[in-house]
Motif scaffolding. Structure first.
Motif, PDB file in Angstrom:
ATOM      1  N   PRO A 263       0.793  -1.237   0.000  1.00  0.00           N
ATOM      2  CA  PRO A 263       0.000   0.000   0.000  1.00  0.00           C
ATOM      3  C   PRO A 263       0.820   1.280   0.000  1.00  0.00           C
ATOM      4  O   PRO A 263       0.323   2.328  -0.423  1.00  0.00           O
ATOM      5  CB  PRO A 263      -0.827  -0.125   1.291  1.00  0.00           C
ATOM      6  CG  PRO A 263      -0.931  -1.590   1.533  1.00  0.00           C
ATOM      7  CD  PRO A 263       0.394  -2.149   1.088  1.00  0.00           C
ATOM      8  N   ASN A 264       2.053   1.226   0.465  1.00  0.00           N
ATOM      9  CA  ASN A 264       2.863   2.430   0.547  1.00  0.00           C
ATOM     10  C   ASN A 264       3.678   2.696  -0.715  1.00  0.00           C
ATOM     11  O   ASN A 264       4.520   3.589  -0.748  1.00  0.00           O
ATOM     12  CB  ASN A 264       3.795   2.364   1.763  1.00  0.00           C
ATOM     13  CG  ASN A 264       3.012   2.341   3.068  1.00  0.00           C
ATOM     14  OD1 ASN A 264       1.977   3.007   3.193  1.00  0.00           O
ATOM     15  ND2 ASN A 264       3.479   1.575   4.032  1.00  0.00           N
ATOM     16  N   LYS A 265       3.445   1.906  -1.763  1.00  0.00           N
ATOM     17  CA  LYS A 265       4.110   2.109  -3.041  1.00  0.00           C
ATOM     18  C   LYS A 265       3.060   2.187  -4.147  1.00  0.00           C
ATOM     19  O   LYS A 265       2.027   1.534  -4.079  1.00  0.00           O
ATOM     20  CB  LYS A 265       5.082   0.966  -3.325  1.00  0.00           C
ATOM     21  CG  LYS A 265       6.272   0.931  -2.370  1.00  0.00           C
ATOM     22  CD  LYS A 265       7.275  -0.137  -2.789  1.00  0.00           C
ATOM     23  CE  LYS A 265       8.501  -0.136  -1.870  1.00  0.00           C
ATOM     24  NZ  LYS A 265       9.497  -1.154  -2.280  1.00  0.00           N
ATOM     25  N   LEU A 266       3.350   2.960  -5.192  1.00  0.00           N
ATOM     26  CA  LEU A 266       2.372   3.134  -6.264  1.00  0.00           C
ATOM     27  C   LEU A 266       2.148   1.850  -7.059  1.00  0.00           C
ATOM     28  O   LEU A 266       1.015   1.496  -7.370  1.00  0.00           O
ATOM     29  CB  LEU A 266       2.819   4.258  -7.212  1.00  0.00           C
ATOM     30  CG  LEU A 266       2.387   5.665  -6.808  1.00  0.00           C
ATOM     31  CD1 LEU A 266       3.022   6.699  -7.716  1.00  0.00           C
ATOM     32  CD2 LEU A 266       0.871   5.812  -6.844  1.00  0.00           C
ATOM     33  N   GLU A 267       3.198   1.175  -7.456  1.00  0.00           N
ATOM     34  CA  GLU A 267       3.113  -0.125  -8.142  1.00  0.00           C
ATOM     35  C   GLU A 267       2.181  -0.112  -9.355  1.00  0.00           C
ATOM     36  O   GLU A 267       1.391  -1.030  -9.565  1.00  0.00           O
ATOM     37  CB  GLU A 267       2.630  -1.206  -7.164  1.00  0.00           C
ATOM     38  CG  GLU A 267       3.532  -1.424  -5.970  1.00  0.00           C
ATOM     39  CD  GLU A 267       3.005  -2.509  -5.045  1.00  0.00           C
ATOM     40  OE1 GLU A 267       3.700  -3.531  -4.876  1.00  0.00           O
ATOM     41  OE2 GLU A 267       1.894  -2.329  -4.504  1.00  0.00           O
ATOM     42  N   LYS A 324      -3.407   5.946  -3.550  1.00  0.00           N
ATOM     43  CA  LYS A 324      -2.637   5.128  -4.491  1.00  0.00           C
ATOM     44  C   LYS A 324      -3.510   4.673  -5.655  1.00  0.00           C
ATOM     45  O   LYS A 324      -3.124   4.795  -6.825  1.00  0.00           O
ATOM     46  CB  LYS A 324      -2.068   3.922  -3.746  1.00  0.00           C
ATOM     47  CG  LYS A 324      -1.571   2.802  -4.635  1.00  0.00           C
ATOM     48  CD  LYS A 324      -1.074   1.628  -3.810  1.00  0.00           C
ATOM     49  CE  LYS A 324      -0.627   0.491  -4.722  1.00  0.00           C
ATOM     50  NZ  LYS A 324       0.070  -0.582  -4.002  1.00  0.00           N
ATOM     51  N   ASP A 325      -4.670   4.154  -5.345  1.00  0.00           N
ATOM     52  CA  ASP A 325      -5.555   3.616  -6.372  1.00  0.00           C
ATOM     53  C   ASP A 325      -6.136   4.720  -7.246  1.00  0.00           C
ATOM     54  O   ASP A 325      -6.301   4.546  -8.462  1.00  0.00           O
ATOM     55  CB  ASP A 325      -6.684   2.806  -5.732  1.00  0.00           C
ATOM     56  CG  ASP A 325      -6.164   1.639  -4.917  1.00  0.00           C
ATOM     57  OD1 ASP A 325      -5.109   1.090  -5.274  1.00  0.00           O
ATOM     58  OD2 ASP A 325      -6.801   1.289  -3.905  1.00  0.00           O
ATOM     59  N   VAL A 326      -6.470   5.860  -6.634  1.00  0.00           N
ATOM     60  CA  VAL A 326      -6.995   6.987  -7.408  1.00  0.00           C
ATOM     61  C   VAL A 326      -5.942   7.475  -8.395  1.00  0.00           C
ATOM     62  O   VAL A 326      -6.230   7.699  -9.580  1.00  0.00           O
ATOM     63  CB  VAL A 326      -7.423   8.134  -6.472  1.00  0.00           C
ATOM     64  CG1 VAL A 326      -7.799   9.377  -7.286  1.00  0.00           C
ATOM     65  CG2 VAL A 326      -8.603   7.701  -5.612  1.00  0.00           C
ATOM     66  N   TRP A 355       0.647  11.939  -4.822  1.00  0.00           N
ATOM     67  CA  TRP A 355       0.475  10.928  -5.864  1.00  0.00           C
ATOM     68  C   TRP A 355      -0.697  11.306  -6.774  1.00  0.00           C
ATOM     69  O   TRP A 355      -0.604  11.184  -7.997  1.00  0.00           O
ATOM     70  CB  TRP A 355       0.222   9.560  -5.235  1.00  0.00           C
ATOM     71  CG  TRP A 355       1.424   8.932  -4.605  1.00  0.00           C
ATOM     72  CD1 TRP A 355       2.718   9.332  -4.740  1.00  0.00           C
ATOM     73  CD2 TRP A 355       1.434   7.779  -3.758  1.00  0.00           C
ATOM     74  NE1 TRP A 355       3.548   8.498  -4.018  1.00  0.00           N
ATOM     75  CE2 TRP A 355       2.784   7.533  -3.413  1.00  0.00           C
ATOM     76  CE3 TRP A 355       0.451   6.945  -3.255  1.00  0.00           C
ATOM     77  CZ2 TRP A 355       3.164   6.472  -2.589  1.00  0.00           C
ATOM     78  CZ3 TRP A 355       0.822   5.882  -2.433  1.00  0.00           C
ATOM     79  CH2 TRP A 355       2.163   5.646  -2.110  1.00  0.00           C
ATOM     80  N   VAL A 356      -1.802  11.735  -6.148  1.00  0.00           N
ATOM     81  CA  VAL A 356      -2.973  12.124  -6.933  1.00  0.00           C
ATOM     82  C   VAL A 356      -2.678  13.382  -7.746  1.00  0.00           C
ATOM     83  O   VAL A 356      -3.033  13.474  -8.929  1.00  0.00           O
ATOM     84  CB  VAL A 356      -4.200  12.347  -6.018  1.00  0.00           C
ATOM     85  CG1 VAL A 356      -5.418  12.760  -6.842  1.00  0.00           C
ATOM     86  CG2 VAL A 356      -4.511  11.085  -5.208  1.00  0.00           C
ATOM     87  N   ASP A 357      -2.004  14.338  -7.133  1.00  0.00           N
ATOM     88  CA  ASP A 357      -1.631  15.564  -7.851  1.00  0.00           C
ATOM     89  C   ASP A 357      -0.802  15.255  -9.087  1.00  0.00           C
ATOM     90  O   ASP A 357      -1.032  15.819 -10.171  1.00  0.00           O
ATOM     91  CB  ASP A 357      -0.832  16.496  -6.934  1.00  0.00           C
ATOM     92  CG  ASP A 357      -1.683  17.134  -5.848  1.00  0.00           C
ATOM     93  OD1 ASP A 357      -2.919  17.047  -5.931  1.00  0.00           O
ATOM     94  OD2 ASP A 357      -1.109  17.740  -4.921  1.00  0.00           O
ATOM     95  N   ASP A 358       0.172  14.369  -8.939  1.00  0.00           N
ATOM     96  CA  ASP A 358       1.032  14.003 -10.067  1.00  0.00           C
ATOM     97  C   ASP A 358       0.221  13.357 -11.192  1.00  0.00           C
ATOM     98  O   ASP A 358       0.465  13.599 -12.383  1.00  0.00           O
ATOM     99  CB  ASP A 358       2.143  13.058  -9.609  1.00  0.00           C
ATOM    100  CG  ASP A 358       3.192  13.755  -8.754  1.00  0.00           C
ATOM    101  OD1 ASP A 358       3.242  14.997  -8.765  1.00  0.00           O
ATOM    102  OD2 ASP A 358       3.961  13.051  -8.067  1.00  0.00           O
TER     103      ASP A 358
END
Length: 527
Positions: A263-267, A324-326, A355-358
Motif C-alpha cells: 500500500p505504501n508504493k504506487l506499483e 494510491k488507487d486513485v 500521488w494524486v496531484d502528479d
C-alpha cells in the motif's frame, strides 16, 4: 468514498426517505426549464434543435468508481473495449501493463480474481498508523519530538470515537426497525393470504374484525408508507451502520490482504485484476447510466451522451478509496485513451495527495478533462476541504478540473440539494443531482441522489461536446461548460444544511447551472 445518499435518515424517531416511487419526471435532468418546468440541463433541446442532422464521433469516458455492471441492457453497447487485447488468454497483448483489460481495470482486486468490497475510512487508517507509532504509553520525549503528529492523533481519536459511537447507536436501532417491518409484512401477507401487499389491500383490512397483531402490523406498514419508506430503504440503513462498525471504523480490519500489494508504493501495473464489475456495482452503474445509457434502444433511460465509450476503472470500495488507487486509476485512463474522467467519490483526508496531484498533472499533459463530485456533507469546501481537490499540495491549481454541486428538481428556495457541498472558490458549477433515475445492476433502474449524480450529468455534457466537436481541447470544453451555464442572479435558495436564504450565485464560482443547449450553441459559434 462512493456515497449514495441514504434513503432513510434519522430525525428524532421519524423515518424520512427518498422513496423509489418516482417523485418527478423520469428524465428531468435532461429537460429544459422553459419548456418543461424543471431546472434540467436542456439536453433534449440540444439534440432536437441543434444536433439533429449532425454526426458524432464516439468519445472515451473513464468512470472511476466502485464498478459497473457491464452486462446491463442499457450500458453493454456503450462500453469501451480494448481492441488490442485478446480476452481471456492471460496475456498482456497490448503491452500496457494490464492483462486482459477488456473493459477497464480493477485496482481493488486480487490477482486470483477476488475483490475488495468493504474498506476502512482514511481517518481509521491514519489513526491506526499513529497509534502504532506512539504505542499505549508514549514518553514525554517522544511526544515533544513528534508534537504535531501527537496532537493530530488526539484530534483523530476524538473524531473516531464520536463517529463510531453514532454507528453503535444507529445500527441496532435500524436493525430492530427493519425486523419490525419484515414481521409486519409477514403478518399481513398471512392474514390477506397473498404474496404481494398493495396499498388498497392493506387499507381494506377491517380492523374491527382483525386481531391485535394484524391491527398493529397494518399501522406499522401504513406509517412507513406515509413517510415514503420502503423495506429496501430501511434495510439499506441497517446494513450501512453495521458496515461502518465492522469495516469503516474497525482499526483491525485489513481489506488490502485481498489485493496483495504494498500500500505504501504506487506499483502501477503491478496489482489488481480485470474484473471491473465487483461485488457491489450499484453506485458505478448508476453513474455510468447518467453519462451514457443508450439513447436509441427504447430501454430504461437516456444518458446525456449517446456517442460514448465507458471505460470502467474500479477504484472505490465501501469505505474510503486509497490515494494510491486513485492516482493509478487516473494514470490508467490517461494511458488508454480517455478524453474525460468522472470522479464521483471523495473523503476528508488525503495522506498521499502528491500521488494524486502528479496523476492529475499527467492527465492534463494528455489533454484530459477531470470532473469531480463536490461532496455530500453540506459543507463550504472553501473552508472544509473535500478530497480529491484541484488545489495542488505544493501550490497551484489544476486547469483541467471541474467540481460540481448538486441541484434538485424542486422549485424556488429548495432548488439546491440540502446535502450538497458548496464553495464560491472550490465548486465551479451546479448540475442535477436529486432523484436521478438511472441504471443499477441487473438491468434495473432506480432513483439516487448525490453530487455523485451531478458530476456524471456534467461529464455527459462534456462528452456530448467532445463527440460533436472532437477538436475541442479539455480547456475549451471546461470554459464552454462554465461560461454557458445558466446564471440566475436574482435566484435565492436555502444554503445546504440550513434554513438560511442566500443568493444561488454565492454557492459556486460561476453561480451557474450546467446547460447542454447553451454549451452546444457556444461550441457552434466558436471558430
Amino acid at each position: 468514498m462512493k456515497k449514495l445518499l441514504f434513503s432513510v435518515l434519522l430525525f428524532p424517531f421519524l423515518l424520512q426517505t427518498n422513496a423509489q416511487e418516482l417523485k418527478t419526471k423520469i428524465n428531468w435532468f435532461n429537460l429544459d426549464y422553459e419548456k418543461d418546468g424543471v431546472r434540467g440541463m436542456s439536453v433534449e433541446r440540444a439534440y432536437n434543435e441543434l444536433l439533429k442532422d449532425k454526426k458524432a464521433t464516439p468519445v472515451v469516458v473513464a468512470v472511476i468508481d466502485g464498478g459497473t455492471d457491464v452486462n446491463h441492457e442499457d450500458l453493454k453497447d456503450r462500453l469501451w473495449t480494448n481492441t488490442k487485447e485478446i480476452a481471456g488468454n492471460g496475456k498482456d497483448d497490448d503491452k500496457n501493463g494490464f492483462i486482459d483489460d477488456i473493459n477497464g481495470w480493477d485496482f481493488i482486486g486480487g490477482k486470483d480474481g477476488t475483490d475488495v468490497n468493504h474498506e476502512q475510512l482514511e481517518m481509521t487508517r491514519i489513526l491506526k498508523q499513529l497509534k502504532d507509532k506512539f504505542g499505549d504509553k508514549p514518553s514525554k520525549k517522544v511526544i515533544r519530538k513528534n508534537k504535531a503528529d501527537y496532537e493530530f492523533l488526539q484530534t483523530l481519536q476524538k473524531e473516531f470515537n464520536e463517529k463510531r459511537a453514532e454507528s453503535e447507536q444507529y445500527a441496532p436501532f435500524y436493525k430492530q426497525v427493519y425486523a419490525n417491518y419484515v414481521e409486519s409484512e409477514k403478518i399481513l401477507k398471512e392474514y390477506l393470504k397473498t404474496d404481494k401487499l398493495t396499498k388498497s389491500a392493506i387499507a381494506g383490512v377491517d380492523e374491527s374484525q382483525a386481531d391485535r397483531k394484524v391491527r398493529a402490523a397494518k399501522k406499522t406498514i401504513e406509517k412507513f408508507d406515509e413517510l415514503g419508506a420502503t423495506g429496501a430503504d430501511i434495510k439499506e440503513a441497517a446494513e450501512h451502520y453495521e458496515s461502518e462498525l465492522q469495516y469503516n471504523y474497525n482499526l483491525d480490519f485489513d481489506a488490502r490482504k485481498v489485493v496483495g500489494d504494498k500500500p505504501n508504493k504506487l506499483e502501477y501495473g503491478e496489482y489488481g485484476n480485470n474484473e471491473v464489475t465487483g461485488p457491489e456495482a450499484m453506485h458505478g452503474t448508476h453513474v455510468a447510466g447518467i453519462i451514457g445509457a443508450n439513447r436509441m434502444n427504447n430501454l430504461g433511460i437516456m444518458g446525456v451522451c449517446n456517442d460514448v465509450r465507458l471505460m470502467v476503472v474500479r477504484t472505490v470500495p465501501d469505505g474510503d478509496e486509497r490515494d494510491k488507487d486513485v492516482a493509478n486509476a487516473i494514470h490508467y485512463a490517461a494511458d488508454n485513451g480517455a478524453s474525460i474522467i468522472n470522479m464521483s467519490f471523495g473523503k476528508k483526508y488525503s495522506p498521499e495527495k502528491k500521488w494524486v496531484d502528479d496523476a492529475v498533472k499527467y492527465a492534463q499533459s494528455k489533454g484530459i478533462l477531470l470532473i469531480a463530485a463536490a461532496g455530500n456533507d453540506n459543507l463550504d469546501v472553501d473552508v472544509d476541504v473535500h478530497y480529491p481537490t484541484d488545489t495542488y499540495e505544493g501550490g497551484g491549481i489544476a486547469e483541467n478540473w471541474i467540481s460540481v454541486g448538486a441541484l434538485s428538481w424542486k422549485p424556488d428556495v429548495d432548488a439546491v440539494a440540502t446535502f450538497s457541498n458548496f464553495g464560491k472558490k472550490n465548486v465551479d458549477v451546479f448540475a442535477p443531482g436529486v432523484d436521478i433515475y438511472s441504471t443499477v445492476p441487473g438491468s434495473k433502474y432506480e432513483e439516487k441522489s448525490g453530487t455523485s449524480m451531478a458530476a456524471p450529468a456534467t461529464t455527459g455534457v462534456a462528452a456530448l461536446l467532445k463527440s460533436y466537436f472532437p477538436n475541442l481541447t479539455a480547456a475549451q470544453i471546461k470554459k464552454i461548460i462554465l461560461d454557458s451555464s445558466v446564471k440566475v442572479p436574482d435566484f435565492r435558495v436555502k444554503k445546504p444544511g440550513s434554513e438560511e436564504i442566500v443568493k444561488f450565485e454565492e454557492l459556486s464560482a460561476t453561480g451557474g447551472i450546467v446547460n447542454a443547449y447553451n454549451a452546444v450553441k457556444m461550441a457552434m459559434e466558436m471558430k
